[in-house]
Design an enzyme around this catalytic site. Structure first.
Site, short mmCIF file in Angstrom:
data_model
loop_
_atom_site.label_atom_id
_atom_site.label_comp_id
_atom_site.label_asym_id
_atom_site.label_seq_id
_atom_site.Cartn_x
_atom_site.Cartn_y
_atom_site.Cartn_z
N SER A 7 -2.46 -3.08 -1.48
CA SER A 7 -1.32 -2.73 -1.47
C SER A 7 0.30 -3.89 -1.49
CB SER A 7 -0.16 -1.63 -0.96
OG SER A 7 -0.45 -2.32 1.12
N LYS A 8 0.92 -3.47 -2.25
CA LYS A 8 2.19 -4.45 -0.97
C LYS A 8 2.11 -5.27 -0.42
CE LYS A 8 6.50 -5.11 -2.37
NZ LYS A 8 7.10 -5.97 -1.76
N ARG A 9 1.83 -4.06 0.65
CA ARG A 9 1.76 -4.81 2.78
C ARG A 9 0.70 -5.98 2.68
NH1 ARG A 9 2.47 0.57 4.93
NH2 ARG A 9 4.58 0.79 2.57
N GLU A 69 14.35 -9.35 -2.93
CA GLU A 69 13.38 -9.36 -2.47
C GLU A 69 12.44 -10.27 -3.45
OE1 GLU A 69 9.00 -7.78 -0.72
OE2 GLU A 69 10.48 -6.35 -1.50
#
Ligand code: GLU
Length: 511
Positions: free
Chosen positions: A265-267, A288
């Site tokens: 994921s992006k996280r 962002e």
């Protein structure tokens, strides 16, 4: 007759394309090229609520950067245009109605408020609501209302959707080129919405099947997250009477987090400091900024090579493949069933390999802007030579300056540890002797420098390591870099002598 292979990459422009999406596009592209087929880029923008401005342009730019070129698409045009679903909206209603008329679908008038209420009641009792065969007989739809009532509601402008009537109890047998046979019983599936009167748009399922059919797609290669939709898609092909010409399906395994636990994921990218997007993306809603491989200094060939091997490999130990080689070797049989762990260090390794394969001249062109920004002037020949000497020690062009600044400027400071180790005892005096030896070299080539310095050290019986390391400290300012003769040849005789003099002037000898 064998049909011409036609595949499509069908992203929804709901944000920046994730690297998993780029991999899907790549596998489609490789498959098309390998089989002499067509690669179609179709924009699936029928979900107006999730539309993000700039996302389509991002998809185009990302694929172009990767060298993935569509044969047909919004930009390329083609015999099956338009390729943006929002421009095909007139097409879909007739197909939805065809299913209603044949009894495979029905009008449903339940408002979102009514459905929310029912959902809440189910939840209170610890259950989850699904619009399916168990409940459709009691809800507000054309299965229960008279034909006259249905017409009346439509004519007076009530909201409606068209839902697919999933059979009650049927084993749906499907075939996936990667997973083999998959069987799902229809009792576990709900009656998905195919079309909405509110925006006069189809949902993903209807638009996707209709377009794959009309665009004569032969193979659907997409991410594993679409496998749960496959039973519905099979039933839709059947309901339309298109089963004989339906495409073959291949669902690609997920890209997993570096830890292997769950989907990348992006996280994860933010947490471990690596990009999960091909290009930088600035969110139009929040501002962002997400990093991109391109802006982080990756070469597109390295990025593509790395992605190609995340889920597929041609067998053997070889890891470096050009796009043309990937095309020749690609096959769906060698795509794995299980997820592939993403390894950010391996991504850097790929870049380092490609950096090393570039010519010194090409690297010099890439390094030049960095030098200019630092106010450094140097000949093309010198910059190319420096690149040749340092490229094995770097993964990115942005690594160049810290490891090569001394080629362009006299060191201002001297690494403390090296000073403590070498700038003492007999070394300063020997360096002064070496200065005169170097001054005596007529033809200042690396061969001459190397031979003269080594012969002199041998003749004197000096400890090689001590002398050479002190020499390096004076010229480089640190214990790093390629061979001393290489360095001296590049910076030239005058500059070498200047540096041999300077260390004694600025660094006091340790007692
Ligand atoms: N529009 C879908 C997506 O965003 C396409 C899925 C498919 O390839 O069928 O991924």
């Amino acid at each position: 007759m064998e049909r011409k292979v036609r595949v499509r990459f069908a992203p929804s422009p709901t944000g920046p394309l994730h690297i998993g999406g780029v991999r899907t596009a790549l596998y489609n592209y490789l498959f098309a090229r390998k089989n002499g087929g067509d690669f179609i880029l179709r924009i699936e923008d029928t979900d107006s609520q999730r539309f993000v401005p700039g996302a389509e342009a991002y998809i185009n730019e990302a694929l172009a950067w990767c060298g993935i070129r569509a044969d047909e698409g919004v930009l390329e045009g083609g015999a099956f245009a338009p390729y943006r679903q929002s421009e095909r909206r007139e097409i879909y209603l007739q197909y939805a109605l065809q299913l209603v008329n044949a009894g495979h679908a029905y009008y449903a008038f339940d408002t979102p408020e009514q459905l929310n209420e029912i959902r809440a009641t189910y939840e209170l009792e610890g259950g989850t609501f699904a619009y399916n065969y168990k409940v459709r007989g009691q809800l507000n739809n054309s299965l229960n209302l008279s034909a006259a009532e249905v017409t009346k509601r439509i004519e007076r402008g009530d909201q409606w959707v068209i839902r697919f009537k999933m059979p009650e109890d049927e084993d749906i047998r499907m075939f996936d080129l990667i997973r083999g046979e998959v069987v799902v019983n229809s009792a576990s599936l709900d009656d998905k919405v195919l079309y909405k009167s509110t925006d006069k748009l189809p949902t993903y399922h209807l638009a996707n099947i209709v377009d794959d059919h009309l665009m004569e797609i032969t193979h659907v290669i997409r991410g594993e997250e679409w496998l749960p939709s496959l039973p519905l898609h099979y039933k839709l092909y059947e309901a339309f009477g298109w089963s004989d010409s339906q495409p073959a399906f291949a669902h690609l395994p997920l890209l997993l987090k570096p830890s292997g636990a769950g989907k990348l994921s992006k996280r994860d990218g933010d947490k471990f400091g690596f990009p999960v997007f091909p290009l930088r993306w600035v969110s139009p809603e929040t501002g962002e900024v997400s990093r991109g491989y391109r802006e982080d200094g990756y070469f597109p060939e390295a990025f593509i090579n790395m992605l190609a091997l995340l889920g597929w490999n041609p067998g053997g130990d070889r890891e470096i493949f050009s796009m043309d080689e990937l095309i020749t070797l690609f096959s769906l049989e060698h795509v794995g069933k299980s997820g592939s762990r993403f390894d950010p260090e391996k991504a850097k390794w790929f870049n380092a390999q490609y950096l090393r394969m570039k010519s010194d001249e090409e690297l010099a062109t890439l390094y030049r802007p960095v030098l200019e920004a630092k106010g450094i002037e140097a000949s093309d020949e010198k910059v190319a030579k420096v690149c040749g000497l340092i490229k094995e020690r770097a993964a990115f062009v942005s690594d160049f300056w810290p490891i090569s600044a001394y080629f362009f400027a006299t060191p201002e400071a001297y690494e403390e540890k090296a000073v403590a180790k070498f700038w003492k005892g007999d070394n300063p005096a020997r360096l002064a002797e070496l200065r005169d030896v170097i001054a005596g070299i007529g033809d200042f080539t690396k061969e001459a420098i190397d031979k003269t310095v080594h012969d002199w050290i041998a003749e004197k019986g000096y400890p090689m390591g001590q002398v050479m390391n002190t020499f390096r400290l004076a010229v480089v300012g640190a214990s790093m870099g390629p061979g001393m003769a290489d360095i001296c040849e590049v910076i030239g005789k005058d500059e070498t002598l200047r540096r041999l003099d300077r260390i004694g002037e600025v660094v006091p000898v340790k007692a």
